[in-house]
Design a protein around this motif. Structure first.
Motif, PDB file in Angstrom:
ATOM      1  N   ILE A 142       0.852  -1.214   0.010  1.00  0.00           N
ATOM      2  CA  ILE A 142      -0.165   0.028  -0.094  1.00  0.00           C
ATOM      3  C   ILE A 142       0.650   1.469  -0.158  1.00  0.00           C
ATOM      4  O   ILE A 142       0.227   2.745  -0.494  1.00  0.00           O
ATOM      5  CB  ILE A 142      -0.877  -0.039   1.150  1.00  0.00           C
ATOM      6  CG1 ILE A 142      -1.870  -1.119   1.441  1.00  0.00           C
ATOM      7  CG2 ILE A 142      -1.982   1.049   1.563  1.00  0.00           C
ATOM      8  CD1 ILE A 142      -2.274  -1.700  -0.010  1.00  0.00           C
ATOM      9  N   GLY A 143       1.797   1.161   0.599  1.00  0.00           N
ATOM     10  CA  GLY A 143       2.513   2.335   0.987  1.00  0.00           C
ATOM     11  C   GLY A 143       2.541   3.163   2.148  1.00  0.00           C
ATOM     12  O   GLY A 143       3.089   4.434   2.051  1.00  0.00           O
ATOM     13  N   LYS A 144       1.242   2.496   2.781  1.00  0.00           N
ATOM     14  CA  LYS A 144       1.408   3.704   4.011  1.00  0.00           C
ATOM     15  C   LYS A 144       2.489   3.581   5.337  1.00  0.00           C
ATOM     16  O   LYS A 144       2.748   2.961   5.194  1.00  0.00           O
ATOM     17  CB  LYS A 144      -0.330   3.004   4.493  1.00  0.00           C
ATOM     18  CG  LYS A 144      -0.893   4.211   5.320  1.00  0.00           C
ATOM     19  CD  LYS A 144      -1.946   3.478   5.970  1.00  0.00           C
ATOM     20  CE  LYS A 144      -3.045   4.035   6.474  1.00  0.00           C
ATOM     21  NZ  LYS A 144      -3.294   5.473   6.106  1.00  0.00           N
ATOM     22  N   GLU A 145       2.603   4.429   5.623  1.00  0.00           N
ATOM     23  CA  GLU A 145       3.700   5.127   7.095  1.00  0.00           C
ATOM     24  C   GLU A 145       3.467   5.555   8.053  1.00  0.00           C
ATOM     25  O   GLU A 145       2.385   6.147   7.887  1.00  0.00           O
ATOM     26  CB  GLU A 145       4.734   5.891   6.080  1.00  0.00           C
ATOM     27  CG  GLU A 145       5.345   5.824   5.067  1.00  0.00           C
ATOM     28  CD  GLU A 145       6.825   6.812   5.301  1.00  0.00           C
ATOM     29  OE1 GLU A 145       6.651   7.189   5.641  1.00  0.00           O
ATOM     30  OE2 GLU A 145       6.969   7.261   4.070  1.00  0.00           O
ATOM     31  N   ASN A 146       3.455   4.530   8.894  1.00  0.00           N
ATOM     32  CA  ASN A 146       3.745   4.719  10.636  1.00  0.00           C
ATOM     33  C   ASN A 146       1.913   4.917  10.749  1.00  0.00           C
ATOM     34  O   ASN A 146       1.804   4.795  11.964  1.00  0.00           O
ATOM     35  CB  ASN A 146       3.908   6.125  10.442  1.00  0.00           C
ATOM     36  CG  ASN A 146       5.816   5.758  10.546  1.00  0.00           C
ATOM     37  OD1 ASN A 146       6.218   4.537  10.709  1.00  0.00           O
ATOM     38  ND2 ASN A 146       6.924   6.805   9.621  1.00  0.00           N
ATOM     39  N   SER A 147       0.957   5.442  10.700  1.00  0.00           N
ATOM     40  CA  SER A 147       0.033   5.876  10.393  1.00  0.00           C
ATOM     41  C   SER A 147      -0.827   4.644  11.484  1.00  0.00           C
ATOM     42  O   SER A 147      -1.873   5.467  12.223  1.00  0.00           O
ATOM     43  CB  SER A 147      -1.130   5.669   9.942  1.00  0.00           C
ATOM     44  OG  SER A 147      -0.966   4.250   8.898  1.00  0.00           O
ATOM     45  N   HIS A 148      -0.750   3.400  11.409  1.00  0.00           N
ATOM     46  CA  HIS A 148      -1.246   2.457  12.477  1.00  0.00           C
ATOM     47  C   HIS A 148      -0.121   2.318  13.444  1.00  0.00           C
ATOM     48  O   HIS A 148      -0.494   1.597  14.832  1.00  0.00           O
ATOM     49  CB  HIS A 148      -1.767   1.375  11.741  1.00  0.00           C
ATOM     50  CG  HIS A 148      -0.385   0.465  10.659  1.00  0.00           C
ATOM     51  ND1 HIS A 148      -1.139   1.099   9.342  1.00  0.00           N
ATOM     52  CD2 HIS A 148       0.493  -0.101  10.472  1.00  0.00           C
ATOM     53  CE1 HIS A 148      -0.725   0.421   8.895  1.00  0.00           C
ATOM     54  NE2 HIS A 148       0.549  -0.077   9.741  1.00  0.00           N
ATOM     55  N   LEU A 149       1.364   2.486  13.552  1.00  0.00           N
ATOM     56  CA  LEU A 149       2.516   2.263  14.565  1.00  0.00           C
ATOM     57  C   LEU A 149       1.221   2.489  16.047  1.00  0.00           C
ATOM     58  O   LEU A 149       1.517   1.968  17.031  1.00  0.00           O
ATOM     59  CB  LEU A 149       3.196   2.593  14.324  1.00  0.00           C
ATOM     60  CG  LEU A 149       3.713   2.223  13.152  1.00  0.00           C
ATOM     61  CD1 LEU A 149       5.457   2.686  12.748  1.00  0.00           C
ATOM     62  CD2 LEU A 149       4.020   0.501  13.075  1.00  0.00           C
ATOM     63  N   GLN A 150       0.615   3.588  16.535  1.00  0.00           N
ATOM     64  CA  GLN A 150       0.600   3.924  17.875  1.00  0.00           C
ATOM     65  C   GLN A 150      -0.622   3.464  18.320  1.00  0.00           C
ATOM     66  O   GLN A 150      -0.849   2.885  19.311  1.00  0.00           O
ATOM     67  CB  GLN A 150       0.315   5.991  17.249  1.00  0.00           C
ATOM     68  CG  GLN A 150       0.084   6.191  18.933  1.00  0.00           C
ATOM     69  CD  GLN A 150      -0.259   7.477  18.854  1.00  0.00           C
ATOM     70  OE1 GLN A 150      -0.182   8.447  17.805  1.00  0.00           O
ATOM     71  NE2 GLN A 150      -0.588   8.363  19.882  1.00  0.00           N
ATOM     72  N   ARG A 151      -1.664   3.070  16.889  1.00  0.00           N
ATOM     73  CA  ARG A 151      -2.398   2.047  17.106  1.00  0.00           C
ATOM     74  C   ARG A 151      -2.226   0.966  18.148  1.00  0.00           C
ATOM     75  O   ARG A 151      -3.055   0.203  19.239  1.00  0.00           O
ATOM     76  CB  ARG A 151      -3.533   1.803  16.201  1.00  0.00           C
ATOM     77  CG  ARG A 151      -4.532   3.574  16.754  1.00  0.00           C
ATOM     78  CD  ARG A 151      -5.523   2.865  15.185  1.00  0.00           C
ATOM     79  NE  ARG A 151      -5.882   4.177  14.336  1.00  0.00           N
ATOM     80  CZ  ARG A 151      -6.678   4.595  13.757  1.00  0.00           C
ATOM     81  NH1 ARG A 151      -6.631   3.716  12.841  1.00  0.00           N
ATOM     82  NH2 ARG A 151      -7.137   5.940  12.868  1.00  0.00           N
ATOM     83  N   ALA A 152      -1.018   0.457  17.002  1.00  0.00           N
ATOM     84  CA  ALA A 152      -0.929  -1.102  17.723  1.00  0.00           C
ATOM     85  C   ALA A 152      -0.409  -1.300  18.611  1.00  0.00           C
ATOM     86  O   ALA A 152      -0.276  -1.840  19.915  1.00  0.00           O
ATOM     87  CB  ALA A 152      -0.459  -1.764  16.546  1.00  0.00           C
ATOM     88  N   ASN A 153       0.574   0.648  19.656  1.00  0.00           N
ATOM     89  CA  ASN A 153       1.930   0.268  19.703  1.00  0.00           C
ATOM     90  C   ASN A 153       0.765   0.010  21.636  1.00  0.00           C
ATOM     91  O   ASN A 153       1.211  -0.310  22.306  1.00  0.00           O
ATOM     92  CB  ASN A 153       2.366   0.740  19.957  1.00  0.00           C
ATOM     93  CG  ASN A 153       3.284   1.368  20.905  1.00  0.00           C
ATOM     94  OD1 ASN A 153       4.252   0.570  21.225  1.00  0.00           O
ATOM     95  ND2 ASN A 153       3.739   1.841  21.608  1.00  0.00           N
TER      96      ASN A 153
END
Length: 335
Positions: A187-198
């Protein structure tokens, strides 16, 4: 004579590989292979000069430290210490492997137990699920969902979102890790879901792959090009393709044969339960100079079999990255 060896049970069902199949189809020199990176750009001059100098240093022909050469891990600890905002011990916190595959495999074998669960975001790079299964664990998948922005005329990686409530529902006492790919492939999506997952992984492990630290140098009369493409395939005859395969799988084979253009079907990056959701997309990924970019435009617009349009956006940054210069796009195919 019957072959007396049998494969281990842990690799049963892991014998199919999209790369082996489609790379062989793209081996024809007349085919423009945009299914894989395959850079045709030379490394920066300073990097080649440094490598040449190292070749003349004595006593570098011995076995090195198994976890990474001391000079290398010390340099990596300084670079990633700044990125992560904390001190990283080069001799206890860093493992140097042969490529990302080796790193992922080492992480799975070292951290994941049998019967553990590992959360994987779909679409995913195809080796993730296989490596989880080889460790005896269960892959638990959650799909990115396409929600185009209102009034947007060009699809963007920002249109693919992760539902936080659905993500929260995937965690349970058996959850051991979540694999996060940034920038997301494909997809090329960067970092957007890192905080939610963390925020959900207090007792788990986050395995992050494909984080790219760019090699930056001044451009030489070069403009960065990013392509967005959408195609309506109105009269493509796929009747001679395998009936039991997803649509994108058959379409890419048709495109290689008739358009001499290779890509990767996106349905190979997800499980059987969600293949229908992603079979209308194909994946291009390449690091090419303008000649191959021009060939791409010509091939997708040539002939009556495919009606397509390609939007070009040009950027003229002061610096550009020879690593992050990889072009990733999804091409929407519609029956």
């Amino acid at each position: 004579m019957t072959f007396r060896h049998k494969n281990a049970k842990r690799i049963e069902g892991l014998d199919s590989n999209v790369w082996v199949e489609f790379t062989s189809l793209a081996a024809d020199p007349s085919v423009v292979n945009l299914g894989q990176g395959l850079p045709d750009i030379s490394p920066p001059k300073y990097l080649k000069e440094a490598l040449a100098k190292v070749a003349f240093v004595d006593r570098l022909n011995q076995y090195t430290r198994g976890f990474g050469h001391p000079l290398l891990v010390e340099a990596l600890s300084q670079v990633y210490g700044k990125v992560c905002g904390r001190k990283i011990d080069p001799y206890t916190d860093i493992l140097v492997t042969v490529g990302a595959y080796g790193s992922l495999f080492s992480a799975m074998q070292g951290l994941i137990e049998a019967e553990d669960e590992v959360i994987i975001i779909e679409p995913y790079y195809d080796c993730y699920v296989d490596m989880v299964k080889m460790a005896g664990a269960k892959p638990v998948c959650i799909s990115l969902r396409y929600k185009p922005a209102a009034g947007g005329d060009v699809a963007s990686s920002a249109d693919w979102v992760l539902d936080p409530a659905e993500l929260a529902s995937k965690f349970n006492p058996k959850t051991k890790a979540i694999i996060l790919n940034t920038p997301h492939n494909p997809i090329g999506k960067e970092n957007s879901h890192l905080q939610r997952a963390n925020s959900k992984s207090v007792n788990g492990t986050i395995i992050i792959t494909h984080v790219k630290l760019p090699l930056v140098h001044k451009p030489d009369k070069r403009r960065d090009e990013v392509f967005y493409a959408r195609g309506n395939c109105l009269d493509v005859d796929l009747s001679d393709m395998e009936e039991d395969k997803p649509y994108d799988y058959k379409f890419v084979k048709w495109m290689i044969k008739n358009k001499k253009l290779a890509a990767i079907p996106l349905s190979s990056f997800c499980g059987p339960e969600t293949q229908e959701k992603f079979e209308k997309y194909i994946r291009f990924c390449f690091i090419k100079v303008s000649l191959q970019a021009q060939q791409f435009r010509e091939k997708v617009n040539r002939g009556s079999g495919t009606a397509a349009y390609v939007t070009r956006r040009f950027g003229t940054p002061e610096n550009y990255s020879s690593v992050a210069d990889a072009k990733e796009l999804l091409w929407i195919i519609e029956k």
